[in-house]
Design a protein around this motif. Structure first.
Motif, PDB file in Angstrom:
ATOM      1  N   GLY A  95      34.739  44.721  42.847  1.00 58.56           N
ATOM      2  CA  GLY A  95      34.044  43.648  43.357  1.00 58.56           C
ATOM      3  C   GLY A  95      33.664  42.671  42.364  1.00 58.56           C
ATOM      4  O   GLY A  95      34.445  42.004  41.478  1.00 58.56           O
ATOM      5  N   GLU A  96      32.156  42.192  42.408  1.00 61.94           N
ATOM      6  CA  GLU A  96      31.729  40.999  41.603  1.00 61.94           C
ATOM      7  C   GLU A  96      31.146  41.377  40.449  1.00 61.94           C
ATOM      8  O   GLU A  96      30.610  40.662  39.589  1.00 61.94           O
ATOM      9  CB  GLU A  96      30.677  40.305  42.352  1.00 61.94           C
ATOM     10  CG  GLU A  96      31.365  39.412  43.591  1.00 61.94           C
ATOM     11  CD  GLU A  96      32.400  38.246  43.144  1.00 61.94           C
ATOM     12  OE1 GLU A  96      31.973  37.449  42.504  1.00 61.94           O
ATOM     13  OE2 GLU A  96      33.544  38.688  43.577  1.00 61.94           O
ATOM     14  N   ARG A  97      31.456  42.591  40.093  1.00 60.35           N
ATOM     15  CA  ARG A  97      30.892  43.259  38.707  1.00 60.35           C
ATOM     16  C   ARG A  97      31.642  42.271  37.807  1.00 60.35           C
ATOM     17  O   ARG A  97      32.825  42.262  37.509  1.00 60.35           O
ATOM     18  CB  ARG A  97      31.188  44.732  38.400  1.00 60.35           C
ATOM     19  CG  ARG A  97      30.413  45.309  37.440  1.00 60.35           C
ATOM     20  CD  ARG A  97      31.017  46.730  37.104  1.00 60.35           C
ATOM     21  NE  ARG A  97      30.353  47.342  36.092  1.00 60.35           N
ATOM     22  CZ  ARG A  97      30.702  48.677  35.610  1.00 60.35           C
ATOM     23  NH1 ARG A  97      31.432  49.479  36.529  1.00 60.35           N
ATOM     24  NH2 ARG A  97      29.980  49.218  34.631  1.00 60.35           N
ATOM     25  N   PRO A  98      30.675  42.067  36.485  1.00 60.33           N
ATOM     26  CA  PRO A  98      31.028  41.178  35.667  1.00 60.33           C
ATOM     27  C   PRO A  98      32.279  42.251  34.746  1.00 60.33           C
ATOM     28  O   PRO A  98      32.032  43.459  34.377  1.00 60.33           O
ATOM     29  CB  PRO A  98      29.991  40.804  34.514  1.00 60.33           C
ATOM     30  CG  PRO A  98      28.698  40.894  35.542  1.00 60.33           C
ATOM     31  CD  PRO A  98      29.164  42.138  36.407  1.00 60.33           C
ATOM     32  N   LEU A  99      33.449  41.687  34.487  1.00 56.07           N
ATOM     33  CA  LEU A  99      34.215  42.186  33.863  1.00 56.07           C
ATOM     34  C   LEU A  99      34.591  41.478  32.201  1.00 56.07           C
ATOM     35  O   LEU A  99      34.366  40.312  32.256  1.00 56.07           O
ATOM     36  CB  LEU A  99      35.648  42.224  34.362  1.00 56.07           C
ATOM     37  CG  LEU A  99      35.675  42.880  35.722  1.00 56.07           C
ATOM     38  CD1 LEU A  99      37.159  42.983  36.359  1.00 56.07           C
ATOM     39  CD2 LEU A  99      35.134  44.526  35.614  1.00 56.07           C
ATOM     40  N   VAL A 100      34.698  42.381  31.146  1.00 54.90           N
ATOM     41  CA  VAL A 100      34.899  41.724  30.014  1.00 54.90           C
ATOM     42  C   VAL A 100      36.145  42.371  29.278  1.00 54.90           C
ATOM     43  O   VAL A 100      36.148  43.586  29.003  1.00 54.90           O
ATOM     44  CB  VAL A 100      33.635  41.870  28.978  1.00 54.90           C
ATOM     45  CG1 VAL A 100      33.768  41.153  27.673  1.00 54.90           C
ATOM     46  CG2 VAL A 100      32.217  41.485  29.685  1.00 54.90           C
ATOM     47  N   LEU A 101      37.247  41.574  28.987  1.00 55.74           N
ATOM     48  CA  LEU A 101      38.201  41.905  28.143  1.00 55.74           C
ATOM     49  C   LEU A 101      37.864  41.684  26.670  1.00 55.74           C
ATOM     50  O   LEU A 101      37.794  40.595  26.137  1.00 55.74           O
ATOM     51  CB  LEU A 101      39.441  40.926  28.424  1.00 55.74           C
ATOM     52  CG  LEU A 101      40.832  41.197  27.734  1.00 55.74           C
ATOM     53  CD1 LEU A 101      41.152  42.426  27.985  1.00 55.74           C
ATOM     54  CD2 LEU A 101      41.698  40.007  28.165  1.00 55.74           C
ATOM     55  N   LEU A 102      37.778  42.914  25.967  1.00 55.51           N
ATOM     56  CA  LEU A 102      37.693  42.785  24.607  1.00 55.51           C
ATOM     57  C   LEU A 102      38.847  42.698  23.650  1.00 55.51           C
ATOM     58  O   LEU A 102      39.899  43.401  23.913  1.00 55.51           O
ATOM     59  CB  LEU A 102      37.118  44.197  23.914  1.00 55.51           C
ATOM     60  CG  LEU A 102      35.592  44.412  24.776  1.00 55.51           C
ATOM     61  CD1 LEU A 102      35.207  45.720  24.089  1.00 55.51           C
ATOM     62  CD2 LEU A 102      34.623  43.246  24.296  1.00 55.51           C
ATOM     63  N   LEU A 103      38.977  41.437  22.915  1.00 54.53           N
ATOM     64  CA  LEU A 103      39.882  41.046  22.137  1.00 54.53           C
ATOM     65  C   LEU A 103      39.662  40.827  20.624  1.00 54.53           C
ATOM     66  O   LEU A 103      38.831  40.291  20.155  1.00 54.53           O
ATOM     67  CB  LEU A 103      40.695  40.004  22.600  1.00 54.53           C
ATOM     68  CG  LEU A 103      41.422  40.233  23.984  1.00 54.53           C
ATOM     69  CD1 LEU A 103      41.762  38.653  24.114  1.00 54.53           C
ATOM     70  CD2 LEU A 103      42.537  40.914  24.224  1.00 54.53           C
ATOM     71  N   GLY A 104      40.344  41.665  19.634  1.00 58.62           N
ATOM     72  CA  GLY A 104      40.249  41.059  18.219  1.00 58.62           C
ATOM     73  C   GLY A 104      40.471  39.683  18.138  1.00 58.62           C
ATOM     74  O   GLY A 104      41.253  38.911  19.001  1.00 58.62           O
TER      75      GLY A 104
END
Length: 213
Positions: A95-104
């Motif tokens: 849903g609206e939960r914050p998603l974070v894509l971790l990248l080097g």
């Protein structure tokens, strides 16, 4: 709402460098972090170990803690492991939960070569794992895309589901999966580069000790 961060890679094999930056990012972002092993990485050679073997290694490496978890959805999905597809799946679930894509930082600098890369900002925030005092030059197209998205306070990620870019300064461990595979193929034990539990079961590291078997 506590963010959900994802940290992808081939993890061939997962090593202490992967785990240390994922753990530190979890603390700095106050986030749940999932490790997502890629099935068919679009930008590199296929993994040496099979999907099942890499999952077994990851399960052993993550045993005994709950901050970092394993998500095998890219292994369960046919075709190339496009990150945008994974983020859309997670968005539908979360849903609206914050998603974070971790990248080097290096991977982030090459983001403009990724499949449907501009859509990534609509699906998630991006957390750039950087070294203290080191910044990477970005190509013009990427710099224009992120110019208005940068934030300094990671806590601000909680207010929106996606769209921001935050630098996450972590302590890098200079460990190479390539070098680990070379050491294992030569019959050596790269202790203190891999989680200790991996040496308790000889079968876990067998794909690297006998790479042509």
């Amino acid at each position: 709402m506590k963010p959900l961060a994802i940290f992808g890679g081939t993890f061939d094999p997962v090593h202490l460098g992967h785990l240390s930056v994922a753990w530190e990012a979890a603390e700095l972002l106050d986030a749940e972090v999932r490790l997502l092993p890629a099935s068919v990485p679009p930008h590199r050679m296929p993994p040496l170990a099979s999907a099942a073997q890499r999952v077994a290694i990851l399960r052993t490496a993550l045993h005994g803690q709950s901050r970092l978890t394993l998500d095998t959805r890219e292994l369960d999905r046919a075709g190339p492991s496009w990150t945008i597809d994974t983020l859309h799946e997670l968005r539908a679930e979360q849903g609206e939960r914050p998603l974070v894509l971790l990248l080097g930082a290096d991977a982030f600098a090459g983001l403009a070569s990724w499949h449907r890369w501009r859509e990534l900002f609509e699906a998630a925030h991006i957390g750039v794992l950087s070294r203290p005092g080191v910044s990477a030059d970005l190509p013009d197209a990427l710099e224009r895309e992120v110019a208005g998205r940068r934030i300094a306070d990671a806590a601000s990620l909680r207010a929106l589901p996606a769209g921001k870019v935050v630098e996450v300064t972590v302590t890098p461990l200079e460990i190479s999966a390539t070098r680990i595979r070379e050491l294992l193929a030569a019959g050596r034990d790269p202790r203190y580069l891999l989680p200790a539990g991996l040496f308790d079961d000889p079968a876990l590291l067998a794909p690297y000790r006998n790479p042509t078997a």
